[in-house]
Design a protein around this motif. Structure first.
Motif, PDB file in Angstrom:
ATOM      1  N   THR A   1      87.441 159.958 111.158  1.00 54.22           N
ATOM      2  CA  THR A   1      87.723 159.152 109.970  1.00 54.22           C
ATOM      3  C   THR A   1      88.188 157.725 110.279  1.00 54.22           C
ATOM      4  OG1 THR A   1      88.129 161.035 108.511  1.00 54.22           O
ATOM      5  CG2 THR A   1      89.193 158.978 107.925  1.00 54.22           C
ATOM      6  N   PRO A   2      89.139 157.503 111.194  1.00 54.76           N
ATOM      7  CA  PRO A   2      89.538 156.108 111.482  1.00 54.76           C
ATOM      8  C   PRO A   2      88.381 155.245 111.975  1.00 54.76           C
ATOM      9  CG  PRO A   2      91.175 157.645 112.329  1.00 54.76           C
ATOM     10  CD  PRO A   2      89.998 158.472 111.908  1.00 54.76           C
ATOM     11  N   THR A   3      87.533 155.803 112.831  1.00 53.63           N
ATOM     12  CA  THR A   3      86.373 155.058 113.329  1.00 53.63           C
ATOM     13  C   THR A   3      85.407 154.744 112.201  1.00 53.63           C
ATOM     14  OG1 THR A   3      86.534 156.033 115.538  1.00 53.63           O
ATOM     15  CG2 THR A   3      84.399 155.143 114.891  1.00 53.63           C
ATOM     16  N   LEU A   4      85.130 155.728 111.344  1.00 51.63           N
ATOM     17  CA  LEU A   4      84.201 155.518 110.237  1.00 51.63           C
ATOM     18  C   LEU A   4      84.770 154.527 109.230  1.00 51.63           C
ATOM     19  CD1 LEU A   4      82.927 159.173 109.623  1.00 51.63           C
ATOM     20  CD2 LEU A   4      82.055 157.421 111.175  1.00 51.63           C
ATOM     21  N   ALA A   5      86.082 154.592 109.000  1.00 53.94           N
ATOM     22  CA  ALA A   5      86.716 153.650 108.080  1.00 53.94           C
ATOM     23  C   ALA A   5      86.585 152.221 108.594  1.00 53.94           C
ATOM     24  CB  ALA A   5      88.182 154.020 107.895  1.00 53.94           C
ATOM     25  N   TRP A   6      86.813 152.036 109.890  1.00 53.49           N
ATOM     26  CA  TRP A   6      86.716 150.705 110.485  1.00 53.49           C
ATOM     27  C   TRP A   6      85.298 150.163 110.378  1.00 53.49           C
ATOM     28  CZ3 TRP A   6      88.380 146.250 111.296  1.00 53.49           C
ATOM     29  CH2 TRP A   6      87.915 145.420 112.313  1.00 53.49           C
ATOM     30  N   ASN A   7      84.303 151.014 110.632  1.00 56.05           N
ATOM     31  CA  ASN A   7      82.920 150.561 110.538  1.00 56.05           C
ATOM     32  C   ASN A   7      82.490 150.321 109.092  1.00 56.05           C
ATOM     33  OD1 ASN A   7      81.250 150.624 113.288  1.00 56.05           O
ATOM     34  ND2 ASN A   7      82.875 152.143 113.407  1.00 56.05           N
ATOM     35  N   SER A   8      83.017 151.107 108.163  1.00 56.59           N
ATOM     36  CA  SER A   8      82.750 150.853 106.742  1.00 56.59           C
ATOM     37  C   SER A   8      83.318 149.510 106.320  1.00 56.59           C
ATOM     38  CB  SER A   8      83.351 151.960 105.878  1.00 56.59           C
ATOM     39  OG  SER A   8      82.781 153.215 106.165  1.00 56.59           O
ATOM     40  N   LEU A   9      84.538 149.224 106.800  1.00 56.43           N
ATOM     41  CA  LEU A   9      85.182 147.954 106.474  1.00 56.43           C
ATOM     42  C   LEU A   9      84.422 146.780 107.089  1.00 56.43           C
ATOM     43  CD1 LEU A   9      87.645 146.778 105.016  1.00 56.43           C
ATOM     44  CD2 LEU A   9      88.920 146.972 107.166  1.00 56.43           C
ATOM     45  N   LYS A  10      83.950 146.957 108.311  1.00 52.38           N
ATOM     46  CA  LYS A  10      83.159 145.907 108.962  1.00 52.38           C
ATOM     47  C   LYS A  10      81.885 145.613 108.172  1.00 52.38           C
ATOM     48  CE  LYS A  10      82.542 145.926 113.433  1.00 52.38           C
ATOM     49  NZ  LYS A  10      82.237 146.425 114.791  1.00 52.38           N
ATOM     50  N   GLY A  11      81.223 146.672 107.704  1.00 54.60           N
ATOM     51  CA  GLY A  11      80.017 146.480 106.899  1.00 54.60           C
ATOM     52  C   GLY A  11      80.321 145.775 105.595  1.00 54.60           C
ATOM     53  N   LEU A  12      81.440 146.130 104.972  1.00 56.55           N
ATOM     54  CA  LEU A  12      81.831 145.528 103.700  1.00 56.55           C
ATOM     55  C   LEU A  12      82.188 144.054 103.865  1.00 56.55           C
ATOM     56  CD1 LEU A  12      82.125 146.664 100.793  1.00 56.55           C
ATOM     57  CD2 LEU A  12      84.562 146.908 101.247  1.00 56.55           C
ATOM     58  N   LEU A  13      82.731 143.690 105.016  1.00 59.43           N
ATOM     59  CA  LEU A  13      83.124 142.308 105.284  1.00 59.43           C
ATOM     60  C   LEU A  13      82.008 141.488 105.927  1.00 59.43           C
ATOM     61  CD1 LEU A  13      86.743 142.917 106.668  1.00 59.43           C
ATOM     62  CD2 LEU A  13      86.087 142.160 104.370  1.00 59.43           C
ATOM     63  N   GLY A  14      80.912 142.150 106.299  1.00 65.39           N
ATOM     64  CA  GLY A  14      79.806 141.443 106.922  1.00 65.39           C
ATOM     65  C   GLY A  14      80.031 141.096 108.373  1.00 65.39           C
ATOM     66  N   LEU A  15      80.943 141.812 109.035  1.00 62.20           N
ATOM     67  CA  LEU A  15      81.153 141.590 110.460  1.00 62.20           C
ATOM     68  C   LEU A  15      79.978 142.174 111.242  1.00 62.20           C
ATOM     69  CD1 LEU A  15      84.954 142.533 110.673  1.00 62.20           C
ATOM     70  CD2 LEU A  15      83.936 140.263 110.395  1.00 62.20           C
ATOM     71  N   PRO A  16      79.599 141.577 112.368  1.00 63.50           N
ATOM     72  CA  PRO A  16      78.398 142.021 113.087  1.00 63.50           C
ATOM     73  C   PRO A  16      78.554 143.394 113.738  1.00 63.50           C
ATOM     74  CG  PRO A  16      79.555 140.342 114.356  1.00 63.50           C
ATOM     75  CD  PRO A  16      80.244 140.415 113.013  1.00 63.50           C
ATOM     76  N   LEU A  17      77.440 144.108 113.829  1.00 61.85           N
ATOM     77  CA  LEU A  17      77.370 145.385 114.537  1.00 61.85           C
ATOM     78  C   LEU A  17      75.982 145.525 115.133  1.00 61.85           C
ATOM     79  CD1 LEU A  17      78.809 148.262 114.993  1.00 61.85           C
ATOM     80  CD2 LEU A  17      77.340 149.019 113.126  1.00 61.85           C
ATOM     81  N   SER A  18      75.911 145.840 116.406  1.00 64.18           N
ATOM     82  CA  SER A  18      74.623 146.046 117.042  1.00 64.18           C
ATOM     83  C   SER A  18      74.102 147.437 116.710  1.00 64.18           C
ATOM     84  CB  SER A  18      74.727 145.872 118.567  1.00 64.18           C
ATOM     85  OG  SER A  18      75.654 146.790 119.104  1.00 64.18           O
ATOM     86  N   TYR A  19      72.794 147.538 116.527  1.00 59.91           N
ATOM     87  CA  TYR A  19      72.169 148.805 116.165  1.00 59.91           C
ATOM     88  C   TYR A  19      72.220 149.751 117.365  1.00 59.91           C
ATOM     89  CZ  TYR A  19      68.803 151.979 113.972  1.00 59.91           C
ATOM     90  OH  TYR A  19      68.190 153.077 113.394  1.00 59.91           O
ATOM     91  N   GLU A  20      72.807 150.920 117.179  1.00 58.38           N
ATOM     92  CA  GLU A  20      72.888 151.921 118.241  1.00 58.38           C
ATOM     93  C   GLU A  20      71.993 153.105 117.882  1.00 58.38           C
ATOM     94  OE1 GLU A  20      76.832 152.717 120.227  1.00 58.38           O
ATOM     95  OE2 GLU A  20      77.537 151.762 118.381  1.00 58.38           O
ATOM     96  N   VAL A  21      71.106 153.455 118.787  1.00 60.82           N
ATOM     97  CA  VAL A  21      70.235 154.607 118.583  1.00 60.82           C
ATOM     98  C   VAL A  21      71.013 155.882 118.888  1.00 60.82           C
ATOM     99  CG1 VAL A  21      68.099 155.748 119.321  1.00 60.82           C
ATOM    100  CG2 VAL A  21      68.199 153.248 119.179  1.00 60.82           C
TER     101      VAL A  21
END
Length: 470
Positions: free
Chosen positions: A389-409
């Motif tokens: 949950t903490p990891t998913l929350a952080w990534n959800s927040l990053k997506g909501l704020l438009g912070l970059p994330l590299s595509y991981e297969v």
């Protein structure tokens, strides 16, 4: 002298931050089931007229094990050849020239399989799909992940899914190669999610979002909406929004199921869920204002689409509660068991009202899941998801704020077992142990109960999630 006698504000907030997201999710699912139940004897609004045309399948890959690509591609091409409208299967690869050359030699030339190779990775997966789109010769194309396994039933009926002016979606059925407890739980919730969030939502007349693997697109429609665009992590949700905003509909081929490989290790599952959490929140950020202003969609359809895309955000309040536990446990002392029961009774009252309705509809509409199977896999899946949950929350927040994330297969095959085990369960175990110790020392039963829940989830995940079961 008691150091704390007022209402346990922080402890109450900590509990509410866990309870409220669960209540929202339960209410959302209950509404879907209730509307689906009401409309179950009515004609589905998404029924379409099948059109004539041709179909090719495309499999975007990057850094996948060659043996897996060869095995699945040859199998799927042979199966799809039984469909009268199928023309070819194209592998869309951004890998190195050496990789592509070795792949071509391993595939052979006895099946209609081609490789579309880009020497650079401009725009990521969605950039590759846009480049591929310019070279499609068929009227429609089906996107498949490399691990997808179309059945003969899909091959014989797929031509009826060639919908002009929209897209057709085949719901998922999970399968696994290693029978861990995690794999069993993820398969169960993949199947359950396909039923609830696709078949039931479709039956309820709600918008059916495309799937990243198993969606048939009308080529001209995708060209009309401008393709995907570069570096869109959750390309299926994004294309669904673009179709809806441009007045195009989607149709669920609900009588079919596409077999897709589910993760069997925590590392693979974490990679998949991080990408989905970020990608969905990123699409919500990009499209929320457009949906709110749209006049082509009804208010309720727009509201439900926004609610659907907001589901990953439910991990944020739970994570805040988790981080708050030691602080609340230290500041608020002597919260008795009676006070804890009072809080529980107060917060559980909405569940007492909603859950019987949910359970009745669940049994009525989703009969294939036994109560024992549901409880077993619900417990497993909840423990695993809680740990992440903490990891998913952080990534959800990053997506909501438009912070970059590299595509991981998501790692598959041999790569899955070679990944390092995530530290998430260990970190959660340490933090929940700390908060549990503080809550016992200060006699805070509310924080103690919440800490024990996180402690149990992380301990089970650490010790049991990747064990093989029959």
């Amino acid at each position: 002298m008691e150091s704390y006698t007022a209402i346990p504000l922080l402890s109450t907030i900590a509990m509410l931050l866990v309870v409220f997201p669960i209540l929202l999710l339960l209410l959302y699912e209950t509404l879907i089931l209730a509307i689906a139940n009401r409309r179950r004897n009515k004609a589905n609004n998404n029924i379409h007229r099948a059109s004539r045309g041709t179909l090719e399948a495309v499999v975007p890959i990057y850094s996948e094990p060659i043996e897996l690509v060869v095995e699945k591609t040859r199998r799927n091409s042979a199966v799809l050849l039984t469909s009268p409208c199928f023309t070819r299967l194209t592998i869309l690869s951004d890998d190195s020239s050496d990789y592509v050359r070795n792949l071509a030699e391993a595939l052979g030339y006895d099946l209609p399989i081609s490789i579309f190779h880009r020497p650079d990775r401009r725009g990521g997966r969605t950039g590759a799909l846009d480049d591929y789109l310019k070279n499609v010769t068929a009227t429609h194309f089906l996107i498949l992940d490399v691990d997808a396994e179309p059945t003969l039933e899909i091959a014989t009926k797929i031509c009826t899914g060639l919908q002009n002016g929209g897209a057709s979606v085949i719901p998922w059925e999970g399968y696994f190669t290693r029978g861990t407890r995690l794999a069993h739980a993820v398969k169960f919730f993949t199947d359950f999610g396909s039923d609830l969030l696709y078949r039931m939502r479709s039956q309820a007349g709600l918008f059916v979002f495309p799937l990243g693997s198993g969606t048939i697109y009308d080529k001209n429609v995708v060209l009309d909406v401008g393709g995907w665009g570069d570096n869109i992590i959750q390309d299926d949700i994004w294309m669904g929004v673009k179709l809806a905003l441009n007045g195009y509909d989607t149709h669920l081929l609900g009588e079919l199921s596409l077999r897709i490989l589910v993760p069997s290790t925590l590392a693979a599952f974490k990679t998949q869920q991080k990408r989905w959490a970020y990608g969905t929140s990123d699409v919500l950020r990009r499209s929320a204002l457009k949906l709110i202003k749209s006049h082509k969609l009804s208010f309720w359809r727009r509201l439900e689409m926004l609610a659907y895309m907001s589901l990953p955000l439910l991990t944020i309040p739970v994570s805040i509660s988790f981080l708050l536990l030691p602080i609340a446990g230290a500041l608020e002392q002597r919260i008795t068991f009676g006070m804890f029961l009072e809080e529980i009774l107060y917060m559980s009252s909405p569940f007492i009202l909603i859950f019987p309705i949910y359970y009745y509809l669940y049994q009525r509409l989703m009969k294939k899941y036994s109560l024992k199977q549901t409880i077993t896999n619900l417990g497993r899946f909840t423990a695993i998801l809680t740990t992440l949950t903490p990891t998913l929350a952080w990534n959800s927040l990053k997506g909501l704020l438009g912070l970059p994330l590299s595509y991981e297969v998501t790692p598959k095959g041999k790569k899955e077992t070679q990944e390092k085990k995530p530290k998430d369960p260990f970190y959660m175990l340490l933090w929940s142990t700390l908060s549990l110790f503080i809550s016992v020392l200060n006699q805070n039963t509310i924080i103690g109960a919440l800490s024990l829940a996180f402690f149990t989830a992380s301990l089970w995940t650490l010790a049991r999630a990747e064990k093989i079961v029959a």
